[in-house]
Design an enzyme around this catalytic site. Structure first.
Site, PDB file in Angstrom:
ATOM      1  CG  HIS A 179      26.374  17.366  23.341  1.00 39.27           C
ATOM      2  ND1 HIS A 179      25.880  16.828  24.560  1.00 39.27           N
ATOM      3  CD2 HIS A 179      27.695  16.904  23.278  1.00 39.27           C
ATOM      4  CE1 HIS A 179      27.055  16.431  25.246  1.00 39.27           C
ATOM      5  NE2 HIS A 179      28.089  16.360  24.500  1.00 39.27           N
ATOM      6  CG  ASN A 181      24.800  15.565  27.840  1.00 37.42           C
ATOM      7  OD1 ASN A 181      24.776  14.253  27.798  1.00 37.42           O
ATOM      8  ND2 ASN A 181      25.781  16.104  28.640  1.00 37.42           N
ATOM      9  CE  LYS A 182      22.736  21.152  24.572  1.00 33.00           C
ATOM     10  NZ  LYS A 182      24.050  21.069  23.800  1.00 33.00           N
ATOM     11  CG  ASN A 183      15.217  17.726  25.311  1.00 36.39           C
ATOM     12  OD1 ASN A 183      16.058  17.780  26.051  1.00 36.39           O
ATOM     13  ND2 ASN A 183      13.927  18.019  25.526  1.00 36.39           N
ATOM     14  CG  LEU A 184      16.501  14.953  17.602  1.00 33.28           C
ATOM     15  CD1 LEU A 184      15.235  15.116  17.027  1.00 33.28           C
ATOM     16  CD2 LEU A 184      17.802  14.993  17.042  1.00 33.28           C
TER      17      LEU A 184
END
Ligand SMILES: *Cc1c(COP(=O)(O)O)cnc(C)c1O
Length: 368
Positions: A179, A181-184
């Site tokens: 998603h 907002n995730k780190n990747l």
């Protein structure tokens, strides 16, 4: 001064060019980019089989189905997570059973898992909140002793590690989200690391309508599958992000260290667990002082040009879950954290000065 969001993806120009190449190629749905992304992820996870999906929710649901979880089965998870974790348990017809968090880690408390076990318990679904891994040693000790499957909801912990090994390189099912907002990120997307007893070809059928293709161009459908395949457009973004994951994590670590140095302890915030070894520092989440008006805090920060998020209210208090019988007081630690938690800005492209700006605004808002 420009608005500082609580998160923002870092997408390089080469990645944008890679996406343009995919669009020009005439092939945008699952194809060579997805294959290459799965191979790159598998390399990162020490060679374990990986299949890509169009969301982290889809990966969790498919993992439960691959684990044979369905009606009559209980799955133990945490009430302090994104609601997707529990929704997929309902989606496969099973029963979510919550065990309260350990307030020190904000992850599921292994001692409370033991107390929640019944003869119907079939699986554990731990979550690595904010990228801090739930205690894998204790989880797998319980799972082995009681013959339970584990579906690790590692949506937030790509790049985190346990005993020096990347999350995803060990364990049973391990599910990731990409998603925005995730780190990747891949915009939207997910990946599932498969255990040795699952046939990746069967996982692929569950991912796309149950279709089994024959060599002569024909096909059969022998199981009910979903529509959960990742596009090549998204996979091209992932291929651009993965080589930068370590750099992103290192930058997050520096920013979080700066938060710990600059937040004035006299303001009465409860700071998050301090872990620079295992966590991928997905989010920086203090708790407001007990009794604070969180809505007013968020609004006052917004007036000062700073985005603050809430991840998450305790999910058993959502209407859907109250209808299932959950109520206030069931999981007091999750409820307390869920009421007071705020997500402060943290993303690799933040400048050092942004931390000072956030801390100064917090000081102004809380001391009024
Ligand atoms: C993001 C997230 C998910 C769901 O991932 P999507 O890609 O948004 O479907 C599930 N669990 C947790 C803990 C998450 O943070």
């Amino acid at each position: 001064m420009s608005f500082l969001p609580f998160t923002r993806p870092t997408i390089g120009e080469e990645t944008i060019a890679g996406v343009a190449d995919v669009l020009r190629s005439g092939w945008s749905t699952s194809g060579p980019q997805v294959n290459a992304f799965e191979a790159a992820l598998s390399d990162y996870f020490g060679g374990r089989p990986v299949r890509a999906f169009n969301s982290g929710t889809a990966t969790l649901e498919v993992a439960l189905r691959l684990a044979g979880i369905g009606p009559g089965d209980e799955v133990i998870t945490t009430p302090l997570t994104w609601v997707a974790t529990a929704n997929v348990i309902l989606e496969v017809g099973a029963t979510p059973v919550f065990a309260d968090i350990d307030p020190a880690t904000r992850n599921i408390d292994p001692a409370r898992i033991e107390a929640a076990l019944t003869p119907r318990t079939k699986a554990l679904m731990p979550v690595d909140l904010a990228g801090l891994p739930a205690d894998r040693d204790r989880l797998y000790t319980i799972a082995t002793a009681h013959k339970l499957r584990v579906v690790e909801d590692a949506a937030q912990s790509l790049g985190a590690s346990w005993h020096g090994k990347p999350i995803g390189s060990c364990g049973d099912f391990v599910s990731f989200s990409f998603h925005a907002n995730k780190n990747l990120t891949t915009g939207e997307g997910g990946a599932l690391v498969l255990p040795a007893d699952v046939d990746p070809a069967y996982c692929e059928r569950l991912r796309l309508q149950g279709v089994k293709r024959a060599a002569d161009g024909g096909m059969d459908v022998d199981v009910l599958g979903g529509k959960w395949n990742l596009t090549d457009i998204a996979a091209a973004i992932g291929l651009g992000q993965l080589p930068r994951l370590a750099e992103f994590t290192a930058r997050r670590r520096d920013l979080v260290r700066a938060y710990f140095e600059h937040i004035d302890p006299a303001l009465g915030l409860t700071l998050p667990p301090r872990d620079f070894e295992n966590s991928n520092l997905h989010m920086f989440q203090p708790l407001l002082p007990p009794g604070s008006d969180r809505g007013a805090f968020i609004a006052a920060m917004k007036e000062r040009g700073i985005g603050v998020g809430v991840h998450y209210p305790a999910l058993h208090l959502f209407s859907l879950y109250r209808k299932l019988g959950f109520k206030d007081g069931d999981f007091p630690h999750a409820e307390d954290v869920g009421r007071r938690i705020v997500t402060l800005p943290l993303f690799p492209a933040m400048a050092d000065g942004d931390i000072d700006r956030v801390c100064a605004a917090i000081e102004e808002v809380l001391s009024h």
